[in-house]
Structures are given as structure tokens and as C-alpha cells.
Write an enzyme that holds these catalytic residues in place. Sequence first.
Site, PDB file in Angstrom:
ATOM      1  N   LEU A   1       0.843  -1.215   0.000  1.00 58.91           N
ATOM      2  CA  LEU A   1       0.000   0.000   0.000  1.00 58.91           C
ATOM      3  C   LEU A   1       0.872   1.257   0.000  1.00 58.91           C
ATOM      4  CD1 LEU A   1      -2.906  -1.138   2.399  1.00 58.91           C
ATOM      5  CD2 LEU A   1      -2.872  -1.131  -0.103  1.00 58.91           C
TER       6      LEU A   1
ATOM      7  N   ALA B   1       5.463  -3.241  -8.104  1.00 57.65           N
ATOM      8  CA  ALA B   1       6.546  -2.444  -8.685  1.00 57.65           C
ATOM      9  C   ALA B   1       6.282  -0.970  -8.426  1.00 57.65           C
ATOM     10  CB  ALA B   1       6.619  -2.677 -10.196  1.00 57.65           C
TER      11      ALA B   1
ATOM     12  N   THR C   1       7.279  -5.438 -18.882  1.00 62.49           N
ATOM     13  CA  THR C   1       6.730  -4.382 -19.735  1.00 62.49           C
ATOM     14  C   THR C   1       7.449  -4.318 -21.081  1.00 62.49           C
ATOM     15  OG1 THR C   1       6.590  -1.971 -19.943  1.00 62.49           O
ATOM     16  CG2 THR C   1       8.273  -2.802 -18.467  1.00 62.49           C
ATOM     17  N   ASP C   2       6.734  -3.797 -22.082  1.00 62.16           N
ATOM     18  CA  ASP C   2       7.363  -3.592 -23.400  1.00 62.16           C
ATOM     19  C   ASP C   2       8.465  -2.531 -23.336  1.00 62.16           C
ATOM     20  OD1 ASP C   2       5.775  -1.325 -23.094  1.00 62.16           O
ATOM     21  OD2 ASP C   2       4.715  -1.533 -25.000  1.00 62.16           O
ATOM     22  N   GLU C   3       8.462  -1.738 -22.250  1.00 61.85           N
ATOM     23  CA  GLU C   3       9.458  -0.654 -22.179  1.00 61.85           C
ATOM     24  C   GLU C   3      10.888  -1.186 -22.083  1.00 61.85           C
ATOM     25  OE1 GLU C   3       8.680   2.787 -19.845  1.00 61.85           O
ATOM     26  OE2 GLU C   3       6.524   2.633 -20.124  1.00 61.85           O
TER      27      GLU C   3
ATOM     28  N   TYR D   1      12.981   3.665 -14.742  1.00 60.99           N
ATOM     29  CA  TYR D   1      11.912   2.660 -14.578  1.00 60.99           C
ATOM     30  C   TYR D   1      12.168   1.453 -15.477  1.00 60.99           C
ATOM     31  CZ  TYR D   1       7.551   0.250 -15.640  1.00 60.99           C
ATOM     32  OH  TYR D   1       6.614  -0.725 -15.882  1.00 60.99           O
ATOM     33  N   SER D   2      12.316   1.704 -16.785  1.00 59.75           N
ATOM     34  CA  SER D   2      12.454   0.558 -17.695  1.00 59.75           C
ATOM     35  C   SER D   2      13.755  -0.193 -17.436  1.00 59.75           C
ATOM     36  CB  SER D   2      12.326   0.987 -19.160  1.00 59.75           C
ATOM     37  OG  SER D   2      13.209   2.017 -19.476  1.00 59.75           O
TER      38      SER D   2
ATOM     39  N   LYS E   1      13.078  -2.515 -14.569  1.00 63.42           N
ATOM     40  CA  LYS E   1      12.270  -3.663 -14.997  1.00 63.42           C
ATOM     41  C   LYS E   1      13.137  -4.623 -15.824  1.00 63.42           C
ATOM     42  CE  LYS E   1       8.382  -4.255 -14.502  1.00 63.42           C
ATOM     43  NZ  LYS E   1       7.632  -4.918 -13.393  1.00 63.42           N
TER      44      LYS E   1
ATOM     45  N   VAL F   1      -0.086  17.742 -22.219  1.00 61.76           N
ATOM     46  CA  VAL F   1       0.440  16.821 -23.233  1.00 61.76           C
ATOM     47  C   VAL F   1       1.939  17.093 -23.353  1.00 61.76           C
ATOM     48  CG1 VAL F   1       0.410  16.222 -25.690  1.00 61.76           C
ATOM     49  CG2 VAL F   1      -1.744  16.674 -24.474  1.00 61.76           C
TER      50      VAL F   1
HETATM   51  P1  NAD Z   1       0.611   0.338  -9.894  1.00 62.90           P
HETATM   52  O1  NAD Z   1       1.637   1.360  -9.561  1.00 62.90           O
HETATM   53  O2  NAD Z   1      -0.800   0.767 -10.126  1.00 62.90           O
HETATM   54  O3  NAD Z   1       0.571  -0.790  -8.769  1.00 62.90           O
HETATM   55  C1  NAD Z   1       1.728  -1.273  -8.147  1.00 62.90           C
HETATM   56  C2  NAD Z   1       1.307  -1.919  -6.827  1.00 62.90           C
HETATM   57  O4  NAD Z   1       2.491  -2.460  -6.206  1.00 62.90           O
HETATM   58  C3  NAD Z   1       0.715  -0.916  -5.814  1.00 62.90           C
HETATM   59  O5  NAD Z   1      -0.459  -1.454  -5.255  1.00 62.90           O
HETATM   60  C4  NAD Z   1       1.801  -0.763  -4.767  1.00 62.90           C
HETATM   61  O6  NAD Z   1       1.302  -0.499  -3.461  1.00 62.90           O
HETATM   62  C5  NAD Z   1       2.480  -2.125  -4.840  1.00 62.90           C
HETATM   63  N1  NAD Z   1       3.869  -2.081  -4.347  1.00 62.90           N
HETATM   64  C6  NAD Z   1       4.829  -1.179  -4.673  1.00 62.90           C
HETATM   65  N2  NAD Z   1       5.960  -1.450  -4.010  1.00 62.90           N
HETATM   66  C7  NAD Z   1       5.715  -2.563  -3.267  1.00 62.90           C
HETATM   67  C8  NAD Z   1       6.499  -3.331  -2.369  1.00 62.90           C
HETATM   68  N3  NAD Z   1       7.769  -3.006  -2.099  1.00 62.90           N
HETATM   69  N4  NAD Z   1       5.948  -4.413  -1.773  1.00 62.90           N
HETATM   70  C9  NAD Z   1       4.641  -4.745  -2.046  1.00 62.90           C
HETATM   71  N5  NAD Z   1       3.849  -4.041  -2.867  1.00 62.90           N
HETATM   72  C10 NAD Z   1       4.380  -2.966  -3.473  1.00 62.90           C
HETATM   73  O7  NAD Z   1       1.187  -0.418 -11.176  1.00 62.90           O
HETATM   74  P2  NAD Z   1       0.422  -1.148 -12.352  1.00 62.90           P
HETATM   75  O8  NAD Z   1       0.214  -0.190 -13.458  1.00 62.90           O
HETATM   76  O9  NAD Z   1      -0.705  -1.911 -11.811  1.00 62.90           O
HETATM   77  O10 NAD Z   1       1.554  -2.172 -12.829  1.00 62.90           O
HETATM   78  C11 NAD Z   1       1.646  -3.479 -12.291  1.00 62.90           C
HETATM   79  C12 NAD Z   1       2.810  -4.201 -12.939  1.00 62.90           C
HETATM   80  O11 NAD Z   1       2.613  -4.268 -14.350  1.00 62.90           O
HETATM   81  C13 NAD Z   1       4.150  -3.509 -12.731  1.00 62.90           C
HETATM   82  O12 NAD Z   1       5.122  -4.512 -12.531  1.00 62.90           O
HETATM   83  C14 NAD Z   1       4.396  -2.783 -14.040  1.00 62.90           C
HETATM   84  O13 NAD Z   1       5.772  -2.645 -14.283  1.00 62.90           O
HETATM   85  C15 NAD Z   1       3.742  -3.721 -15.032  1.00 62.90           C
HETATM   86  N6  NAD Z   1       3.215  -3.114 -16.263  1.00 62.90           N
HETATM   87  C16 NAD Z   1       2.385  -2.035 -16.209  1.00 62.90           C
HETATM   88  C17 NAD Z   1       1.846  -1.531 -17.391  1.00 62.90           C
HETATM   89  C18 NAD Z   1       0.890  -0.365 -17.392  1.00 62.90           C
HETATM   90  O14 NAD Z   1       0.506   0.109 -18.458  1.00 62.90           O
HETATM   91  N7  NAD Z   1       0.450   0.146 -16.247  1.00 62.90           N
HETATM   92  C19 NAD Z   1       2.187  -2.117 -18.615  1.00 62.90           C
HETATM   93  C20 NAD Z   1       3.048  -3.216 -18.626  1.00 62.90           C
HETATM   94  C21 NAD Z   1       3.543  -3.703 -17.455  1.00 62.90           C
HETATM   95  O1  TDX Z   2       0.198  13.960 -18.138  1.00 65.08           O
HETATM   96  C1  TDX Z   2       0.725  13.245 -19.016  1.00 65.08           C
HETATM   97  N1  TDX Z   2       0.876  13.745 -20.281  1.00 65.08           N
HETATM   98  C2  TDX Z   2       1.460  13.027 -21.295  1.00 65.08           C
HETATM   99  O2  TDX Z   2       1.582  13.512 -22.422  1.00 65.08           O
HETATM  100  C3  TDX Z   2       1.183  11.904 -18.740  1.00 65.08           C
HETATM  101  C4  TDX Z   2       1.040  11.325 -17.350  1.00 65.08           C
HETATM  102  C5  TDX Z   2       1.758  11.200 -19.764  1.00 65.08           C
HETATM  103  N2  TDX Z   2       1.906  11.739 -21.011  1.00 65.08           N
HETATM  104  C6  TDX Z   2       2.493  10.911 -22.088  1.00 65.08           C
HETATM  105  C7  TDX Z   2       3.783  10.215 -21.780  1.00 65.08           C
HETATM  106  C8  TDX Z   2       3.674   8.937 -22.583  1.00 65.08           C
HETATM  107  O3  TDX Z   2       4.105   9.161 -23.902  1.00 65.08           O
HETATM  108  O4  TDX Z   2       1.535   9.879 -22.335  1.00 65.08           O
HETATM  109  C9  TDX Z   2       2.175   8.630 -22.610  1.00 65.08           C
HETATM  110  C10 TDX Z   2       1.751   7.620 -21.559  1.00 65.08           C
HETATM  111  O5  TDX Z   2       2.335   8.003 -20.332  1.00 65.08           O
HETATM  112  P1  TDX Z   2       2.147   7.155 -18.990  1.00 65.08           P
HETATM  113  O6  TDX Z   2       0.695   6.980 -18.743  1.00 65.08           O
HETATM  114  O7  TDX Z   2       2.997   7.769 -17.930  1.00 65.08           O
HETATM  115  O8  TDX Z   2       2.690   5.715 -19.438  1.00 65.08           O
HETATM  116  P2  TDX Z   2       4.117   5.247 -20.053  1.00 65.08           P
HETATM  117  O9  TDX Z   2       5.196   6.169 -19.670  1.00 65.08           O
HETATM  118  O10 TDX Z   2       3.906   4.980 -21.506  1.00 65.08           O
HETATM  119  O11 TDX Z   2       4.320   3.869 -19.245  1.00 65.08           O
HETATM  120  C11 TDX Z   2       3.208   2.976 -19.035  1.00 65.08           C
HETATM  121  O12 TDX Z   2       3.228   1.881 -19.878  1.00 65.08           O
HETATM  122  C12 TDX Z   2       4.199   0.890 -19.660  1.00 65.08           C
HETATM  123  C13 TDX Z   2       3.174   2.505 -17.575  1.00 65.08           C
HETATM  124  O13 TDX Z   2       3.180   3.637 -16.708  1.00 65.08           O
HETATM  125  C14 TDX Z   2       4.312   1.589 -17.257  1.00 65.08           C
HETATM  126  O14 TDX Z   2       4.212   1.100 -15.933  1.00 65.08           O
HETATM  127  C15 TDX Z   2       4.262   0.437 -18.229  1.00 65.08           C
HETATM  128  O15 TDX Z   2       5.360  -0.404 -18.032  1.00 65.08           O
END
Ligand code: NAD
Ligand code: TDX
Length: 334
Positions: free
Chosen positions: A35, A83, A125-127, A153-154, A157, A209
Site C-alpha cells: 500500500l 513495482a 513491460t514492453d518498455e 523505470y524501464s 524492470k 500533453v
Molecule cells: P501500480 O503502480 O498501479 O501498482 C503497483 C502496486 O504495487 C501498488 O499497489 C503498490 O502499493 C504495490 N507495491 C509497490 N511497491 C511494493 C512493495 N515493495 N511491496 C509490495 N507491494 C508494493 O502499477 P500497475 O500499473 O498496476 O503495474 C503493475 C505491474 O505491471 C508492474 O510490474 C508494471 O511494471 C507492469 N506493467 C504495467 C503496465 C501499465 O501500463 N500500467 C504495462 C506493462 C507492465
Molecule cells: O500527463 C501526461 N501527459 C502526457 O503527455 C502523462 C502522465 C503522460 N503523457 C504521455 C507520456 C507517454 O508518452 O503519455 C504517454 C503515456 O504516459 P504514462 O501513462 O505515464 O505511461 P508510459 O510512460 O507509456 O508507461 C506505461 O506503460 C508501460 C506505464 O506507466 C508503465 O508502468 C508500463 O510499463
Amino acid sequence: MKFLITGGAGFIGSNYCHYVVDKYPEDKFVCLDALTYAGNYNNIKSLENKENFKFVHGDITDRDFIDKLFREEQFDVVINFAAESHVDNSIKNPGIFLTTNIIGTQVLMDASLKYNVKRYHQVSTDEVYGDLPLDRPDLLFTEDTPIHTSSPYSSSKAGADLLVGAYYRTFGLPVTISRCSNNYGPYQFPEKLIPVIFSKAMKDEHVPVYGTGENIRDWIHVHDHNVGVDLIVRNGKVGEVYNLGGHSERNNLTVVKTILKQLGKSEDLIEFVEDRKGHDLRYAIDSTKAEKELGWNRTYNFEDGIKETIDWYLNNQDWVEDILNGNYKNAYKD
Ligand code: NAD
Ligand code: TDX
């Protein structure tokens, strides 16, 4: 089977919990989450009375705590969603990304080895593949694309993914890795693009943006991602990486305009702001392997998925407001 789902109070993990707790009443699911600011107990509160679900408050980097939890619970499967996930935060403060994303993964894998977990799945992640040029729509990331990261971040990961591969080869830990593109859907923390645009537009504030808005992401509905993770965990081949993508490439400006249109808000709200440092240009995923080997396919097209998602945020404005005013932190009491 007993599953550990880490990060289960976050965006993707909580959607995963809702999906599997309903789908597999015969399995048991322990949701572990620290949390952090991104974790929200409200996301899973409705599951607390389900017989096959249990929430545990704890940190994946806490070695003693994790050892005790694994000893007591004897998990069959571990799925690591936990994460630090926001790129912008990793640019301001990289350290916590290395600790949570790399050390946390190591701690979970050490316990998985010690207590004979049958499958350790890393949600990646694809990143980790870096980015693609805007003028080469023919190029896509495959599982063989070299790791080439841009942000802390990437990189964290990718570091975790390499460690997962090393634990498979060196110690024989039965691992799988999924690499997914940008998710959207319910319960996404309002720091990511789509919920940021929603929450600001609803208050008639400027929507930021970055740069020119030409950067392209491949959007996938969180449910399609989670169906893919479930298939990989149950049927995927040990030691393998599987890409999951949405076949829905859109540039950021298009995404922002789509949301504003649905909300009936003017495009004058758009404000072009300073670009993200090291901003990846384009992500695009080739999911052929998961489609052929596992029969996985995305079911949402972007237009329907984003409409349903914005409707969810409209119907759950209290959920957003609770985060913006900090009340969500009171949802869980130890
Ligand atoms: P999020 O930030 O919404 O959720 C992460 C969760 O992990 C949170 O509930 C946080 O409390 C928990 N957490 C963080 N540190 C912790 C710790 N030390 N111990 C236990 N819990 C912990 O992230 P998300 O968008 O749900 O992403 C989940 C996973 O998917 C991540 O590994 C992320 O890299 C991967 N991912 C996300 C996306 C995306 O578009 N959001 C895309 C591809 C992969
Ligand atoms: O306010 C914004 N304005 C804006 O232009 C924000 C928050 C983002 N952006 C842009 C940055 C990116 O090009 O939008 C795109 C998406 O941004 P995010 O939502 O921060 O995602 P991104 O950086 O692409 O990463 C996400 O996808 C891969 C997730 O956060 C990662 O956890 C995942 O691994």
C-alpha cells in the site's frame, strides 16, 4: 492451488484479483501489497469476504517477512505485479525503483526457490525493449528484440527480467515473463495519461500533453492483459518470455482528444508542456507467440475499450476524488 499475487492493490493487480477470484473458486489467492501511494485498498475491498481471497499488508523487499509468509502459506504459484511503475517518478527519484523492482524480485525468487514454488511469473513491460522510430510502422517488438532501455523505470524492470532469466538458468527456478504494452481500464492511478486527462478535464483544468503529443503507445485493456497473464501462468512454457499487446497504436494527442470528445470538453483544454526527459517515441508489440502457443487474443478494440473505461471513471468519480483528496489512505486499517 495457492497463488501469491503481489501488488494486488494496484491497477493491474487488483483487476487480476477480481478476474481470478471469480473464475477459479477452487483456488486460493493471497494478495500482498505494501500500500504505497499507488496501492489502494478500495480497489479490492469488495473481495475481502470471498472465501478464496485474503489480503496481506507487507513489503516484497522485507526478506524476513517474505520468508515467514512463504513458510506459512506454501504457495504453488507466485505472480509479481508489485513495482514502482511510473516513469516520471523514476526520473525524479530512481533509487526506490531499483530497490522495489530489482531487490524485491530477488527476495521473492529466493523464497520461491526455498519453498519449492512451482511457477514464478514476472509481470514485465514492453518498455524493456526501448523505443521504435515514428516513421517505421513496419517495426514491432518481438521477444527477441534486444533489451535497450531509456528510463530508470524501464532499466529497473529490465534488470529484474535479466535476474529472472538468471534464476531459471542458474538455479532452475520455473519462471515465465510477460511483457505487455500500455494498459487502460478501471482503477488506474491518476498519475498515468488516461486518468490524468479524465480527472483534469472534469475540473475544466488544462490537460498536459508532453512535447508535441506525437509519441505512440500500443493500448491494451487491462482485462486482456490479465487473461494473457493467467494463460501464461497456467499453460506457458517454463523459461519463456511472452509479449502481450493491444494492436491499438495511437499517438498521445489522439488519445487525449478521444477522451475530451467523450466528456464533451473543448480541445482548448489541451496544454503542450515540457517533454519528458528521454521520452520513448513509439511502442508496438508483436504478440504472435502468445496467440499461436496459448490461443491468446485481445478482445477489446481501443474505441470500445476507452469508451467503457471513461464511462467507468464517470460512474466512479468518488473513487478518483478519494485519491485526489488523500482519503483512500484510510481505506485499510492494520
Ligand atoms: P501500480 O503502480 O498501479 O501498482 C503497483 C502496486 O504495487 C501498488 O499497489 C503498490 O502499493 C504495490 N507495491 C509497490 N511497491 C511494493 C512493495 N515493495 N511491496 C509490495 N507491494 C508494493 O502499477 P500497475 O500499473 O498496476 O503495474 C503493475 C505491474 O505491471 C508492474 O510490474 C508494471 O511494471 C507492469 N506493467 C504495467 C503496465 C501499465 O501500463 N500500467 C504495462 C506493462 C507492465
Ligand atoms: O500527463 C501526461 N501527459 C502526457 O503527455 C502523462 C502522465 C503522460 N503523457 C504521455 C507520456 C507517454 O508518452 O503519455 C504517454 C503515456 O504516459 P504514462 O501513462 O505515464 O505511461 P508510459 O510512460 O507509456 O508507461 C506505461 O506503460 C508501460 C506505464 O506507466 C508503465 O508502468 C508500463 O510499463
